[in-house]
Structure formats: C-alpha cells, structure tokens
Design a protein around this motif. Sequence first.
Motif, short mmCIF file in Angstrom:
data_model
loop_
_atom_site.label_atom_id
_atom_site.label_comp_id
_atom_site.label_asym_id
_atom_site.label_seq_id
_atom_site.Cartn_x
_atom_site.Cartn_y
_atom_site.Cartn_z
N GLU A 1 -4.68 7.88 -4.06
CA GLU A 1 -4.07 8.02 -2.74
C GLU A 1 -5.05 7.60 -1.65
OE1 GLU A 1 -2.60 11.91 -2.15
OE2 GLU A 1 -0.81 11.63 -3.37
N GLY A 2 -6.32 7.97 -1.82
CA GLY A 2 -7.33 7.56 -0.84
C GLY A 2 -7.47 6.05 -0.76
N ILE A 3 -7.43 5.39 -1.92
CA ILE A 3 -7.49 3.93 -1.93
C ILE A 3 -6.28 3.34 -1.21
CG2 ILE A 3 -7.44 1.88 -3.41
CD1 ILE A 3 -9.06 3.41 -5.45
N GLY A 4 -5.10 3.88 -1.49
CA GLY A 4 -3.89 3.37 -0.86
C GLY A 4 -3.89 3.58 0.64
N TYR A 5 -4.26 4.79 1.09
CA TYR A 5 -4.30 5.04 2.52
C TYR A 5 -5.41 4.23 3.20
CZ TYR A 5 -0.96 8.88 2.41
OH TYR A 5 0.18 9.63 2.29
N GLY A 6 -6.54 4.04 2.51
CA GLY A 6 -7.59 3.20 3.08
C GLY A 6 -7.13 1.77 3.28
N LEU A 7 -6.41 1.24 2.29
CA LEU A 7 -5.87 -0.11 2.41
C LEU A 7 -4.84 -0.19 3.54
CD1 LEU A 7 -5.72 -2.99 1.27
CD2 LEU A 7 -3.98 -2.18 -0.34
N LEU A 8 -4.04 0.86 3.68
CA LEU A 8 -3.03 0.88 4.74
C LEU A 8 -3.67 0.86 6.11
CD1 LEU A 8 -0.09 1.18 5.69
CD2 LEU A 8 -0.35 3.66 5.41
N TRP A 9 -4.67 1.72 6.33
CA TRP A 9 -5.31 1.77 7.64
C TRP A 9 -6.15 0.52 7.90
CZ3 TRP A 9 -3.74 4.59 11.40
CH2 TRP A 9 -3.08 5.80 11.14
N ALA B 1 0.82 -1.21 0.00
CA ALA B 1 0.00 0.00 0.00
C ALA B 1 0.86 1.26 0.00
CB ALA B 1 -0.93 -0.01 1.21
N VAL B 2 1.91 1.27 0.81
CA VAL B 2 2.80 2.44 0.86
C VAL B 2 3.52 2.62 -0.47
CG1 VAL B 2 4.86 3.38 1.96
CG2 VAL B 2 3.09 2.31 3.35
N GLY B 3 3.99 1.51 -1.07
CA GLY B 3 4.64 1.60 -2.38
C GLY B 3 3.70 2.11 -3.45
N LEU B 4 2.43 1.67 -3.40
CA LEU B 4 1.44 2.16 -4.37
C LEU B 4 1.23 3.66 -4.22
CD1 LEU B 4 -0.76 1.51 -6.51
CD2 LEU B 4 -2.34 1.12 -4.60
N ALA C 1 3.36 5.88 -2.98
CA ALA C 1 4.56 6.60 -3.42
C ALA C 1 4.66 6.64 -4.94
CB ALA C 1 5.80 5.93 -2.83
N PHE C 2 4.37 5.53 -5.60
CA PHE C 2 4.45 5.47 -7.06
C PHE C 2 3.44 6.41 -7.71
CE2 PHE C 2 2.77 3.57 -11.00
CZ PHE C 2 3.91 3.64 -11.79
N LEU C 3 2.20 6.36 -7.25
CA LEU C 3 1.17 7.20 -7.86
C LEU C 3 1.40 8.67 -7.56
CD1 LEU C 3 -2.00 5.03 -7.15
CD2 LEU C 3 -0.77 5.28 -9.30
N THR C 4 1.86 8.98 -6.36
CA THR C 4 2.13 10.38 -6.02
C THR C 4 3.22 10.95 -6.91
OG1 THR C 4 1.47 9.98 -3.72
CG2 THR C 4 2.80 11.93 -4.17
N THR C 5 4.28 10.19 -7.14
CA THR C 5 5.37 10.66 -8.00
C THR C 5 4.90 10.84 -9.43
OG1 THR C 5 6.96 9.48 -6.60
CG2 THR C 5 7.70 10.14 -8.79
N LYS C 6 4.14 9.89 -9.93
CA LYS C 6 3.68 9.95 -11.32
C LYS C 6 2.75 11.13 -11.56
CE LYS C 6 1.23 7.19 -14.78
NZ LYS C 6 0.54 5.88 -15.06
N PHE C 7 1.75 11.29 -10.70
CA PHE C 7 0.78 12.37 -10.90
C PHE C 7 1.37 13.74 -10.55
CE2 PHE C 7 -2.24 8.79 -10.47
CZ PHE C 7 -2.97 8.98 -11.63
N SER C 8 2.31 13.79 -9.63
CA SER C 8 2.94 15.07 -9.30
C SER C 8 3.74 15.62 -10.48
CB SER C 8 3.84 14.92 -8.08
OG SER C 8 3.10 14.59 -6.93
N LYS C 9 4.41 14.74 -11.21
CA LYS C 9 5.16 15.18 -12.39
C LYS C 9 4.22 15.76 -13.45
CE LYS C 9 8.59 13.65 -15.77
NZ LYS C 9 7.86 14.28 -16.90
#
Length: 331
Positions: A296-304, A229-232, A234-242
């Motif tokens: 990001e919401g999906i990733g954080y939801g899965l993490l929690w 979940a954390v890797g997902l 980080a990957f999506l944040t980097t991709k969409f931020s660019k």
Amino acid sequence: MAAKKTDGDQDGKAADKKQALDVKFQSKDDPADPDEAVDASSFTGLYRFATQPQKYVIVIGAIIALISGALQPLNNLLFGDLTQTIIEYSQACFIPSSTECGAAGDNLLAGIKHFALWNSLNGVAIMITAYLATEAFSYNAIKQVFKVRSLYLQRLLNKDIPWFDVHNSGDFSSRMADDLSKFEDGIGEKVPLFLTLQGSFISAITLALVKGWELALICLISLPVSLIAVGLIAFLTTKFSKKELDAYAEAGSIAEEVLTSIRTVIGFGGEKLETQRYDKSLIFARNNNIRRHFFEGIGYGLLWLCIFSSYGLAFWYGVKLMLDGNPVYTP
C-alpha cells in the motif's frame, strides 16, 4: 416354510444393519460440498436485503452524494476570480503610472464580498448534502446488517448436527463480528464517499476543460498512471484483507475451543501446544499486515508522485502559455 421365513428375516435384518452402518464420514481436509459453494455477489447484490423504501433512500442518497462532489470544485472557480481581482488591484495601485487605484479598490472589496458570500453558501451546501448522503447510506447499512445477523443466526441454528462436525464452530462469532463490520463499511459510509469523489472528479474535469482545455489536457497526462496506482492499492488491499480475516477467524476459533475445554487442556498439559497454535495464526496475520502496508505504501507513493509531478508540469506549462501571450491564460 418356517426355515425359509427365518432365513429371509435374517437376510432382511442383515441388509438393514448393513444399510444403517453404511455412513459416509467427511473429514475437515476433504473438499467442501459443492452444494455449499456460493458465488461471489455483485456490488448491487449486497443491497438485496434492503426493502423497497430503503432502496429509494439509497438512490436519493447517491444523487445527493454526486451533487455534493460536484459542488466542491466551484471553490476553485471562486478563488480564481478573487485572485484575478487581487492581481488587477495590484497592477492598478502599485504601478506609479496607473490612475485607477480607487476603482480597483472598490472592485477588490466587491470581489472579496462576492467570494465570502458564495464560498460560504457553497460550503453550507456541501456540508448539508454530504451529511444527508452519509446518513442515508449509514442508516440503510445498519438496517441491513441487523437483518443479515438475524438470518445468519437463523440459518446457523437450522443446520444439521453433522454439519458442525466438519466446520469450526469457534469462528462463527468472530466471523459475524469482523465480516459484518467490513460489510457495513462497504455498503455504508464508503459508498457516498466514493460517489462524492466521482462527482468531484467529473465536475473538476468539466470545469477545467471549459476554462482552459489545453492546460487541462497537459495535467491529465498522469491520469493513467494514477489509475494504475489506485487499482493496485485496491487489489492488494482486498487480497490481504481476506487473508487477515481468515487468520483472525482461525485464531478466534482456537481461543474459544481452548477456553471451552480448559480443564482438559490443563489436565493433559497442553497449554504450550495451544499457545503455539494460537500464536501461529497471529504471526501469520502480523506478517500479512506488514506485506499489505508495504505494498500500500508503494502504491500511495506512486500515486502522490504522479500528483506532484502533475502539479509541477502544470505550473511550468501554465507560465509558458502566459508568456506566449495566450489570451485564455492571463496573469
């Protein structure tokens, strides 16, 4: 001889003229010059602008950040000892057959004093180490960003005129502001925060395995899913931020281009067209941010979900170990 010389001069002039007109023009749609291609830098390469004393400060700050993280799980150990003291006091004073209430009360007061003293000292140590680590990295980040700004402007002013014909000059300022802000965050306060969390993780895992390895291993079942979940995220944040930075840079380029030639735009009635161009970049940035926060919401939801599921599993299995009479886990 004169005629031959004249013919030779004319041929030479024609050749010079042809060579002078033999110019290769480059369109903005053409692929970039391979000489300008820049490989992605490693994380340690981001600190290549730091001086030797600044690198020493970075290393010291990293060590302090790890110490700050390692101190945080000690609060749980102190609180666990206090909880055990409270339980012993309850068993001694609220059971009618018990005759050790006075001694248990003295032990409770001593346990509270011990907890208050060492927990306060641990908190002060965490505050000091966290401040020193953050200050070390933030100071070096500011110094490096200033140097990068100077080098960026120097290289930009040394470019040839044809280079500006195939590059948008309007996004230079926005790139300098946005990209360097991300760069400063990446080498600044985010690094000690990452190191602090890593130190806290290692210290907590070590403490848990030492105090009760069986329950600790049960709680670590959700660790692989949490890492995914954390890797997902980080990957999506980097991709969409660019993509977000590119969209805002293009919008800034359009705005600066229009404002510098506002008379021409108004004279030809191009306000609506330029507004549509500008809105197109902003709409793309908006949709990109919506997608980024959705994933990001999906990733954080899965993490929690993994975290709270691990809590539930730990409470259930911990009670089971106590009921089974395991001497390590006592009520």
